[in-house]
Design an enzyme around this catalytic site. Structure first.
Site, mmCIF file in Angstrom:
data_model
loop_
_atom_site.group_PDB
_atom_site.id
_atom_site.type_symbol
_atom_site.label_atom_id
_atom_site.label_comp_id
_atom_site.label_asym_id
_atom_site.label_seq_id
_atom_site.Cartn_x
_atom_site.Cartn_y
_atom_site.Cartn_z
ATOM 1 N N ASP A 58 -4.464 21.133 5.082
ATOM 2 C CA ASP A 58 -5.836 20.924 5.514
ATOM 3 C C ASP A 58 -5.767 20.164 6.829
ATOM 4 O OD1 ASP A 58 -8.457 20.254 5.943
ATOM 5 O OD2 ASP A 58 -8.747 19.167 4.057
ATOM 6 N N VAL A 59 -6.118 20.814 7.941
ATOM 7 C CA VAL A 59 -5.976 20.176 9.247
ATOM 8 C C VAL A 59 -6.970 19.034 9.454
ATOM 9 C CG1 VAL A 59 -4.996 22.231 10.331
ATOM 10 C CG2 VAL A 59 -7.482 21.852 10.417
ATOM 11 N N TYR A 165 -19.715 25.090 17.861
ATOM 12 C CA TYR A 165 -18.504 25.868 18.118
ATOM 13 C C TYR A 165 -18.158 25.845 19.602
ATOM 14 C CZ TYR A 165 -15.183 29.752 17.565
ATOM 15 O OH TYR A 165 -14.059 30.538 17.543
ATOM 16 N N PHE A 198 -12.392 39.618 19.059
ATOM 17 C CA PHE A 198 -11.199 40.230 18.478
ATOM 18 C C PHE A 198 -11.490 40.772 17.082
ATOM 19 C CE2 PHE A 198 -9.038 38.669 22.033
ATOM 20 C CZ PHE A 198 -7.736 39.162 22.035
ATOM 21 N N THR A 200 -10.679 40.518 14.041
ATOM 22 C CA THR A 200 -10.098 39.697 12.983
ATOM 23 C C THR A 200 -10.678 40.121 11.631
ATOM 24 O OG1 THR A 200 -11.834 38.037 13.236
ATOM 25 C CG2 THR A 200 -9.835 37.751 14.556
#
Length: 259
Positions: A58-59, A165, A198, A200
């Protein structure tokens, strides 16, 4: 930096999307790779598929990140390459009036902070640990290591609802040169990739009509980016020893519209 089996790398968010493509590209060159990801199921699957080591992390947590680096280094040795792909966001207007009631809702501060912690602080948390480890190594051809971050077109052209974001990714762009200067004496480079739209796994859940419209927005080539193209850029940033402190747009020349 030469990419071969003598290298060890860590890829955060490496269980899917841009991160997984980078893991595959590194493994194809013989690099020993540790996948850092929160999702244990997809992480274990990706590790089995690629021959990498999975470290659940978990960053948002110092303890979790420290434990993951310890596990990765026990398996693969001290990494010389760090690629940070972990991140995420939300879509909430800064302030919005309810068309039916006239009531005004605002972007909750805790949800704004979460996006910054996940993207900006999470990336920085991993950089500091990796750089400290790289500093214990002897230089090879004048280099101890290289870090690669992931920003977004939203860093400069955030769309409606992307305030958090955009701020988080703009901060990643903003800290890249400063970190490069901080680590210059230690022969550690850092660069950032700024992807456009992208293909993803998360995006590909959208309706095909929407995907076609997004691809058509890109000037040339008029399509979504492929994760392999991100991975190719990441590997070039590892190889090219004169590329440092840079943010490189990878977006087919798109400039995002307000919505």
């Amino acid at each position: 930096m030469k990419i071969d089996s003598s290298l060890s790398a860590v890829v955060t968010g490496g269980a899917s999307g841009l991160g997984l493509a980078t893991v595959k590209a590194l493994r194809a060159q013989g690099v020993k790779v540790a996948i850092f990801d929160l999702n244990e199921e997809t992480g274990e699957k990706a590790a089995e598929e690629t021959g990498a080591v999975f470290c659940q992390v978990d960053v948002l947590s110092d303890e979790s990140v420290d434990a993951a680096f310890a596990k990765a280094r026990a398996a693969n040795g001290q990494e010389r390459v760090l690629v940070c792909c972990a991140g995420g966001g939300n879509a909430i207007p800064t302030a919005r009036r309810n068309k039916e009631t006239g009531a005004v809702d605002i972007f909750p501060s805790d949800k704004f902070e979460w996006v910054l912690k996940l993207n900006t602080v999470g990336t920085f948390r991993c950089i500091t640990r990796s750089a400290a480890g790289m500093m214990t190594l002897d230089p090879i051809d004048g280099e101890r290591g290289v870090c690669i971050n992931t920003a977004s077109a939203a860093a400069t052209e955030g769309q409606m609802g992307q305030a958090a974001y955009s701020a988080a990714k703009a901060a990643i762009v903003g800290m890249t040169l400063t970190i490069a200067r901080d680590l210059a004496r230690e022969n550690i480079r850092i660069n950032t990739i700024q992807p456009g739209i992208f293909a993803t796994p998360a995006l590909m859940k959208a309706p095909q009509k929407m995907l076609d419209a997004l691809g058509a927005m890109v000037p040339n080539p008029a399509r979504l980016g492929n994760a392999d193209e991100y991975a190719s850029m990441a590997l070039e940033m590892v190889r090219n020893g004169y590329l440092n402190g840079e943010t490189v747009r990878l977006d087919g020349a798109i400039r995002m519209q307000p919505r």
